[in-house]
Motif scaffolding. Structure first.
Motif, mmCIF file in Angstrom:
data_model
loop_
_atom_site.group_PDB
_atom_site.id
_atom_site.type_symbol
_atom_site.label_atom_id
_atom_site.label_comp_id
_atom_site.label_asym_id
_atom_site.label_seq_id
_atom_site.Cartn_x
_atom_site.Cartn_y
_atom_site.Cartn_z
ATOM 1 N N ASP A 139 -1.229 37.660 60.988
ATOM 2 C CA ASP A 139 -0.555 37.420 59.706
ATOM 3 C C ASP A 139 0.828 38.065 59.717
ATOM 4 O O ASP A 139 0.953 39.289 59.749
ATOM 5 C CB ASP A 139 -1.401 37.998 58.572
ATOM 6 N N VAL A 140 1.879 37.241 59.654
ATOM 7 C CA VAL A 140 3.256 37.748 59.736
ATOM 8 C C VAL A 140 3.603 38.628 58.541
ATOM 9 O O VAL A 140 4.262 39.661 58.684
ATOM 10 C CB VAL A 140 4.261 36.579 59.849
ATOM 11 N N GLU A 141 3.158 38.235 57.342
ATOM 12 C CA GLU A 141 3.482 39.023 56.144
ATOM 13 C C GLU A 141 2.843 40.416 56.219
ATOM 14 O O GLU A 141 3.460 41.417 55.850
ATOM 15 C CB GLU A 141 3.016 38.284 54.885
ATOM 16 N N LYS A 142 1.605 40.461 56.717
ATOM 17 C CA LYS A 142 0.940 41.763 56.881
ATOM 18 C C LYS A 142 1.662 42.591 57.936
ATOM 19 O O LYS A 142 1.827 43.805 57.798
ATOM 20 C CB LYS A 142 -0.513 41.564 57.276
ATOM 21 N N LYS A 144 4.829 42.460 58.614
ATOM 22 C CA LYS A 144 6.067 42.966 58.003
ATOM 23 C C LYS A 144 5.785 44.197 57.142
ATOM 24 O O LYS A 144 6.567 45.144 57.103
ATOM 25 C CB LYS A 144 6.724 41.867 57.166
ATOM 26 N N GLN A 145 4.658 44.159 56.447
ATOM 27 C CA GLN A 145 4.269 45.292 55.595
ATOM 28 C C GLN A 145 4.001 46.538 56.442
ATOM 29 O O GLN A 145 4.470 47.637 56.116
ATOM 30 C CB GLN A 145 3.021 44.909 54.794
ATOM 31 N N LYS A 173 13.055 42.995 60.545
ATOM 32 C CA LYS A 173 12.074 42.050 60.011
ATOM 33 C C LYS A 173 12.512 40.596 60.179
ATOM 34 O O LYS A 173 11.681 39.691 60.202
ATOM 35 C CB LYS A 173 11.797 42.353 58.540
ATOM 36 N N GLU A 177 8.773 37.420 62.914
ATOM 37 C CA GLU A 177 7.912 36.245 63.013
ATOM 38 C C GLU A 177 8.055 35.553 64.370
ATOM 39 O O GLU A 177 7.064 35.223 65.028
ATOM 40 C CB GLU A 177 8.240 35.251 61.896
#
Length: 479
Positions: A139-142, A144-145, A173, A177
């Motif tokens: 998961d890219v968003e995770k 990034k977090q 960031k 991705e």
């Protein structure tokens, strides 16, 4: 143990055969069609061709290797390094067929073969680890977090990886991705497993590893450290023992941490625990290699132990004949991996025939090789020709002997890493011990290498001129 099948090729196969012979143990070499005339084939007591040149059709055919062992009534199989050496299924199959696997148990190979499983196994031992996440992530968003929490730059790593494959440094960031997709794709292609995880990128690390030995009676010792920071494409080229910067206290702390890692997976045999060391001398667990390392000779030279002999004795059920208190460091050792590569062309493989191949010799010079003059370099395998190792009472003595040994190493027909070795051992950062894993990126450029070659040529010209003038002077005086 009376007969061993050596399931490998090249210098490591020769290395294992020599120790087995010293111990009075017969050996069987296996080889692919392209290796029919290789030194390891001629050196062994028996030899069996196991398939065509591609390793997937020969050296990686575990069932064929086991069949050879059974047919020739061998007692054990030594996998060397690479190929089947860290294949838990192969180790398991060897044991199920009533043979001895000269290496760790399948459980240890499985645990340490996954970086995530290895991290999980050593957690309870309070061994320092690089900040990051201890689970596979897609998961890219995770991602990034997590990256925002631990701070950029970060490192994306393949869980099942090694040799720099599936590894990406991410500075911001904006490119996270894209780099994650590349890492997952590369890991899937190289290992059949696209699992990746994220950790903080240690920006100027040194790569320090600890050699351990563990017997079946529960005794585990460390054989001190090896410095492996000189790398290209995340793969080692120069190694030394001991490290130029470790204090006795830090050495002991890292050694004890390595022993704990070994105990975390019930390790048996020879293994190596790898650490990153940051600028403030904080060390972090990286991974464990569940096999003999390419660079094991430097440890042998500073401890006066034969690690292959120790592997065989442990596999035979013998207990270690020494304790930690019996071990000490004697002198200093260096190793240069001599690859058939062009250092001035991004270390790309150099394919061809060894028109000339004459390694150096002499006191405290050791050459582990699996090639002879006139042989072709097979494109199907790793392009390492040999390992050049020197020992000295001091680090400076070992360096000077290495520089001379490189000059005396005569190779023609292919490009090699010998000139790169000269560059490293003569560089002031290496000589002072003030280097890290970015040595190649920082210092080794075509221009820099040519400048060093030019400077050496100028010194040689001045020496020649001085000798010439002295000869002229003698002639004038004799008239």
């Amino acid at each position: 143990m009376e007969k061993i099948v050596v399931a490998n090729r090249g210098e490591i196969a020769v290395r294992v055969i020599k120790t087995a012979r010293k111990m009075g143990i017969k050996t069987v070499a296996v080889y692919s069609e392209v290796d029919r005339n290789a030194p390891h084939v001629k050196l062994a007591d028996e030899a069996v061709c196991i398939g065509p040149p591609p390793s997937s059709e020969s050296y990686l055919k575990g069932d064929v290797v086991i069949e050879v062992a059974k047919k020739l009534h061998a007692d054990a199989i030594h996998p060397g390094y690479g190929f089947l050496s860290e294949n838990a299924a192969f180790a398991e199959a060897v044991e199920k067929n009533g043979l001895i696997f000269i290496g760790p148990r399948p459980h240890a190979i499985r645990v340490m073969g996954s970086k995530l499983a290895a991290k999980e196994a050593v957690k309870k031992y309070n061994i320092p680890m690089v900040p990051g996440i201890d689970e596979a992530i897609t998961d890219v968003e995770k991602a990034k977090q997590i990256a925002a929490e631990i701070g950029y730059p970060i490192l994306i790593k393949a869980s099942a990886g090694g040799g720099g494959k599936g590894m990406r440094v991410v500075e911001s960031k904006e490119v996270l991705e894209e780099q994650m997709k590349r890492a997952i794709s590369e890991a899937t292609s190289a290992f059949g497993d696209g699992s990746v995880f994220i950790e903080k990128y240690v920006e100027s690390p040194r790569h320090i590893e600890i050699q351990i030995l563990a017997d079946t009676q529960g005794n585990t010792v460390h054989l001190f450290e090896r410095e492996c920071s000189i790398q290209r494409r995340h793969q080692k080229v120069v190694e030394e023992a001991p490290s130029a910067i470790l204090t006795p206290a830090l050495r002991e702390a890292m050694g004890q941490a390595a022993i704990k890692v070994a105990k975390a997976c019930d390790y048996v045999g020879a293994g190596t625990v790898e650490f990153l060391l940051d600028e403030k001398n904080n060390f972090y667990f990286l991974e464990m290699n569940t096999r003999l390392q390419v660079e094991h000779p430097v440890t042998e030279l500073i401890t006066n132990l034969d690690l292959v002999e120790q592997q065989i004795k442990i596999a035979n059920g013998e207990s270690l004949a020494f304790s930690q208190e019996d071990l000490s460091i004697h002198g200093h050792a260096l190793e240069l991996r001599v690859y058939a590569e062009d250092p001035l062309n991004d270390f790309l493989p150099s394919v061809g025939t060894l028109e000339v191949y004459r390694p150096p010799s002499g006191e405290h010079i050791r050459v582990d090789d699996g090639f002879k003059e006139g042989m072709e370099i097979p494109i199907q395998y790793d392009p390492m020709l040999s390992k050049l190792i020197t020992w000295g009472k001091t680090r400076e003595e070992a360096i000077q002997l290495m520089i001379q040994a490189i000059q005396d190493f005569d190779v023609a027909g292919v490009q090699t890493t010998l000139p790169f070795g000269s560059f490293v051992f003569e560089h002031k950062a290496f000589r002072k011990g003030t280097f890290d894993t970015h040595f190649v990126k920082k210092y080794y450029t075509k221009k820099g290498d040519q400048q060093q070659v030019t400077a050496a040529a100028e010194v040689a010209a001045k020496v020649a001129l001085h000798v010439h003038l002295q000869e002229l002077k003698k002639l004038r005086l004799s008239k």
